[in-house]
Write a protein that holds these residues in place. Structure first.
Motif, PDB file in Angstrom:
ATOM      1  N   PRO A 181      16.924 -11.269  14.161  1.00 29.38           N
ATOM      2  CA  PRO A 181      18.262 -10.647  14.727  1.00 29.38           C
ATOM      3  C   PRO A 181      17.830  -9.420  15.455  1.00 29.38           C
ATOM      4  N   ASP A 182      19.196  -8.936  16.048  1.00 33.95           N
ATOM      5  CA  ASP A 182      18.948  -7.819  17.009  1.00 33.95           C
ATOM      6  C   ASP A 182      19.211  -6.474  16.525  1.00 33.95           C
ATOM      7  N   LEU A 183      20.047  -6.513  15.426  1.00 32.64           N
ATOM      8  CA  LEU A 183      20.339  -5.183  14.612  1.00 32.64           C
ATOM      9  C   LEU A 183      20.344  -5.360  13.191  1.00 32.64           C
ATOM     10  N   VAL A 184      19.426  -4.265  12.732  1.00 34.83           N
ATOM     11  CA  VAL A 184      19.083  -4.382  11.125  1.00 34.83           C
ATOM     12  C   VAL A 184      19.983  -2.874  10.538  1.00 34.83           C
ATOM     13  N   VAL A 185      20.821  -3.075   9.766  1.00 33.66           N
ATOM     14  CA  VAL A 185      21.439  -1.732   9.370  1.00 33.66           C
ATOM     15  C   VAL A 185      21.453  -1.824   7.882  1.00 33.66           C
ATOM     16  N   THR A 186      22.093  -0.798   7.483  1.00 29.74           N
ATOM     17  CA  THR A 186      22.238  -0.575   5.899  1.00 29.74           C
ATOM     18  C   THR A 186      23.820  -0.363   5.535  1.00 29.74           C
ATOM     19  N   GLU A 187      24.359  -0.525   4.359  1.00 26.93           N
ATOM     20  CA  GLU A 187      25.591  -0.512   3.935  1.00 26.93           C
ATOM     21  C   GLU A 187      25.801   0.683   2.854  1.00 26.93           C
ATOM     22  N   ASP A 188      26.674   1.314   2.950  1.00 23.30           N
ATOM     23  CA  ASP A 188      26.822   2.164   1.511  1.00 23.30           C
ATOM     24  C   ASP A 188      28.313   2.252   1.219  1.00 23.30           C
ATOM     25  N   VAL A 189      28.794   2.828   0.199  1.00 22.73           N
ATOM     26  CA  VAL A 189      30.016   2.662  -0.340  1.00 22.73           C
ATOM     27  C   VAL A 189      31.193   2.827   0.739  1.00 22.73           C
ATOM     28  N   ASN A 190      30.829   3.524   1.870  1.00 22.84           N
ATOM     29  CA  ASN A 190      31.728   3.630   2.693  1.00 22.84           C
ATOM     30  C   ASN A 190      31.682   2.488   3.875  1.00 22.84           C
ATOM     31  N   GLY A 191      30.974   1.686   3.782  1.00 25.79           N
ATOM     32  CA  GLY A 191      30.322   0.344   4.862  1.00 25.79           C
ATOM     33  C   GLY A 191      29.283   0.820   5.458  1.00 25.79           C
ATOM     34  N   ILE A 192      29.257   0.092   6.648  1.00 22.84           N
ATOM     35  CA  ILE A 192      27.947   0.200   7.567  1.00 22.84           C
ATOM     36  C   ILE A 192      27.741   1.615   7.856  1.00 22.84           C
ATOM     37  N   ASN A 193      26.328   1.997   7.732  1.00 26.94           N
ATOM     38  CA  ASN A 193      25.947   3.400   8.028  1.00 26.94           C
ATOM     39  C   ASN A 193      25.417   3.436   9.526  1.00 26.94           C
ATOM     40  N   ALA A 194      25.533   4.314  10.026  1.00 25.31           N
ATOM     41  CA  ALA A 194      25.021   4.302  11.580  1.00 25.31           C
ATOM     42  C   ALA A 194      23.788   5.545  11.594  1.00 25.31           C
ATOM     43  N   GLY A 195      23.822   5.820  10.298  1.00 32.96           N
ATOM     44  CA  GLY A 195      22.483   6.930  10.182  1.00 32.96           C
ATOM     45  C   GLY A 195      20.878   6.515  10.701  1.00 32.96           C
ATOM     46  N   VAL A 196      20.671   5.326  10.022  1.00 30.01           N
ATOM     47  CA  VAL A 196      19.242   4.808  10.239  1.00 30.01           C
ATOM     48  C   VAL A 196      19.454   3.186  10.553  1.00 30.01           C
ATOM     49  N   LYS A 267      32.091  14.039  -6.222  1.00 26.25           N
ATOM     50  CA  LYS A 267      32.133  12.508  -5.252  1.00 26.25           C
ATOM     51  C   LYS A 267      31.126  11.513  -5.963  1.00 26.25           C
ATOM     52  N   SER A 268      29.967  12.107  -6.306  1.00 23.45           N
ATOM     53  CA  SER A 268      28.804  11.147  -6.452  1.00 23.45           C
ATOM     54  C   SER A 268      29.226  10.596  -8.031  1.00 23.45           C
ATOM     55  N   VAL A 269      29.792  11.331  -8.824  1.00 28.70           N
ATOM     56  CA  VAL A 269      30.010  10.814 -10.372  1.00 28.70           C
ATOM     57  C   VAL A 269      31.162  10.025 -10.079  1.00 28.70           C
ATOM     58  N   HIS A 270      32.289  10.173  -9.332  1.00 27.52           N
ATOM     59  CA  HIS A 270      33.251   8.983  -9.129  1.00 27.52           C
ATOM     60  C   HIS A 270      32.629   7.828  -8.496  1.00 27.52           C
ATOM     61  N   GLN A 271      31.763   7.981  -7.627  1.00 28.49           N
ATOM     62  CA  GLN A 271      31.103   6.753  -7.113  1.00 28.49           C
ATOM     63  C   GLN A 271      30.572   6.002  -8.051  1.00 28.49           C
ATOM     64  N   LEU A 272      29.644   6.906  -8.836  1.00 31.68           N
ATOM     65  CA  LEU A 272      28.943   6.075  -9.979  1.00 31.68           C
ATOM     66  C   LEU A 272      29.527   5.398 -10.842  1.00 31.68           C
ATOM     67  N   ILE A 273      30.882   5.668 -11.201  1.00 30.80           N
ATOM     68  CA  ILE A 273      31.769   5.042 -12.354  1.00 30.80           C
ATOM     69  C   ILE A 273      32.708   4.022 -11.659  1.00 30.80           C
ATOM     70  N   PHE A 274      32.915   4.075 -10.316  1.00 28.57           N
ATOM     71  CA  PHE A 274      33.787   3.285  -9.745  1.00 28.57           C
ATOM     72  C   PHE A 274      33.065   2.266  -8.695  1.00 28.57           C
ATOM     73  N   SER A 275      31.913   2.689  -8.176  1.00 25.33           N
ATOM     74  CA  SER A 275      31.250   1.616  -7.486  1.00 25.33           C
ATOM     75  C   SER A 275      29.647   1.656  -7.919  1.00 25.33           C
ATOM     76  N   SER A 276      29.635   1.560  -9.134  1.00 28.18           N
ATOM     77  CA  SER A 276      28.124   1.609  -9.750  1.00 28.18           C
ATOM     78  C   SER A 276      27.058   0.839  -9.044  1.00 28.18           C
ATOM     79  N   GLY A 277      27.773  -0.434  -8.627  1.00 30.88           N
ATOM     80  CA  GLY A 277      26.839  -1.359  -8.065  1.00 30.88           C
ATOM     81  C   GLY A 277      26.105  -0.834  -6.673  1.00 30.88           C
TER      82      GLY A 277
END
Ligand SMILES: *[C@@H]1O[C@H](CO)[C@@H](O)[C@H](O)[C@H]1NC(C)=O
Ligand SMILES: *[C@@H]1O[C@H](CO)[C@@H](O)[C@H](O)[C@H]1NC(C)=O
Ligand SMILES: *[C@@H]1O[C@H](CO)[C@@H](O)[C@H](O)[C@H]1NC(C)=O
Length: 299
Positions: A181-196, A267-277
Motif C-alpha cells: 500500500p502507499d500510505l501506512v498510518v495509525t489511529e488513536d481515539v481521535n481517529g487517524i493521526n498525522a504525526g507519524v 483526559k487520559s483517565v476519561h479515555q481509559l474508562i470510556f475507550s479502554s480498547g
C-alpha cells in the motif's frame, strides 16, 4: 452574639475537618487508582498485549527481507518561531528547542539503520501553520526514496533495535515493495493521526499528497489545531472502500509505532474508562519521552 458563636463553632469545625479528611482520602484513593492504572499499562506487553500478529519478524534487524534493499528517508521539521509568519495571533504551542532535544535521537537511529535523515525546516511555507509543511517535506523526498517516513518533531525513537522495514512488514503483512500500500498510518481515539506515517514512492502517493496540500479550507490559524490532520481524515474518509483497501493501511495496534506515553490526567483517565480498547492499542512504555514512535513491541 459571642455566646452563640462559641456554641456554633465546635460542630462546624468538626464538619469542616471531616470534609477536609474526606477530600484528602479521596484524593489519595484517586492517586492510588492512577498509579495502578499506569503500572498496569506499562506492563501491557507482559500482560499479553501483542503489538503485531507475528513477533518473530522482530527477532533482529537483518532478518527482514526488505532490509537494506529499500531507500528510506526519515523526514521531520520544527518551526521554532511562535509567530505564524503572517502576523496573525497564535496560541499554538511553542516548539522552541524541540528539534535540538530530539534531533540527535532521530539522526543516530537513521545513521544506524542506513536511512537518510532530513530536517526540512527550510521548506516551511510561512502562509500556513508549520504543521502543514510536512506535506511539502514528504513530497520533496518521495522521488528519491522508496519510502518516506514522516515523524513529527515531538517524537523520539524509543526502541532503536527495530527497523522501519520491520514495522512496515508487520503492518502490511509482506515485504514486496511493488504490491505494498502507499500510505501506512495509525489511529488513536481521535481517529487517524498525522504525526507519524509512511508514504511509498508511487503515482498514487504523489497525487494524494498534492490533494491533501490543496485542501486549503481546512487551514486553521490561532488555535492549537492547524487543520492538516483534519484534512487527512477527510481525504481518507472520502476514498472509496476499494481505494482505501488497496492504497492505505492502518496499523491495528498503535503500540507498533506512533504510540503515546500514558500519563495520568483527567483526559487520559476519561479515555481509559470510556475507550479502554483504544488505550490498550495505543501502547506505552516506561520511557519518559514526549511522544513515542517504535514503542515497546515485545519484551
Ligand atoms: C492542486 O492545486 C493546484 C493549484 O491550484 C492545481 O494545479 C493542481 O492540479 C491541484 N492538484 C490536485 C491533485 O488537486
Ligand atoms: C472526494 O471523492 C469524490 C468522489 O470520488 C471525488 O470526485 C473528489 O475529488 C474527492 N475529493 C477530494 C478532496 O479528494
Ligand atoms: C524500562 O524498560 C527497560 C527496557 O525494557 C528496562 O531495561 C528498564 O529497567 C525499565 N525501567 C524502569 C524504570 O522500569
Amino acid at each position: 452574639m459571642a455566646h452563640r458563636r462559641v456554641r456554633a463553632t465546635p460542630p462546624s469545625l468538626l464538619r469542616r475537618l471531616s470534609v477536609l479528611l474526606l477530600a484528602l482520602f479521596s484524593s489519595l484513593l484517586f492517586l492510588a487508582f492512577l498509579h495502578i492504572c499506569a503500572s498496569v499499562l506499562r506492563r501491557a506487553n507482559d500482560l499479553g498485549r501483542r503489538c503485531l500478529a507475528n513477533p518473530s519478524v522482530f527477532s533482529g534487524i537483518s532478518t527482514s527481507a526488505m532490509t537494506r534493499t529499500l531507500k528510506i528517508a526519515m523526514v521531520s521539521l520544527s518551526q521554532e518561531e511562535i509567530s505564524d509568519g503572517v502576523g496573525r495571533p497564535t496560541r499554538r504551542r511553542s516548539f522552541r528547542g524541540v528539534m535540538a532535544a530530539v534531533g540527535g535521537n532521530k539522526r543516530a537511529y537513521a545513521a544506524r539503520m542506513g536511512y537518510d535523515f532530513i530536517d526540512a525546516h527550510d521548506l516551511v511555507d510561512p502562509a500556513r501553520p508549520p504543521s502543514w509543511s510536512k506535506i511539502v517535506a514528504v513530497r520533496s523526498q518521495l522521488s528519491s526514496h522508496d519510502w518516506v517516513f514522516w515523524n513529527d518533531a515531538d517524537t523520539v525513537v524509543t526502541n532503536p533495535d527495530i527497523a522501519l522495514e520491520n514495522v512496515l512488514v508487520a503492518v502490511i503483512g509482506q515485504a514486496d515493495f511493488e504490491t505494498s500500500p502507499d500510505l501506512v498510518v495509525t489511529e488513536d481515539v481521535n481517529g487517524i493521526n498525522a504525526g507519524v506515517f509512511f508514504v511509498r514512492r508511487s503515482k498514487w502517493s504523489e497525487k494524494f499528497l498534492e490533494t491533501w496540500w490543496n485542501l486549503t479550507s481546512f487551514i486553521q490559524f490561532g488555535s492549537t489545531k492547524s487543520g492538516d490532520n483534519d484534512a487527512l481524515k477527510y481525504l481518507l474518509k472520502n476514498l472509496s472502500s476499494h481505494e482505501l483497501r488497496s492504497h492505505v493501511r492502518i496499523s491495528p495496534m498503535q503500540c507498533l509505532f506512533n504510540s503515546y506515553l500514558w500519563y495520568p490526567s483527567w483526559k487520559s483517565v476519561h479515555q481509559l474508562i470510556f475507550s479502554s480498547g483504544a488505550v490498550w492499542r495505543v501502547g506505552l512504555s516506561n520511557l519518559s519521552s514526549i511522544q513515542m514512535i517504535l514503542g515497546s513491541i515485545t519484551r
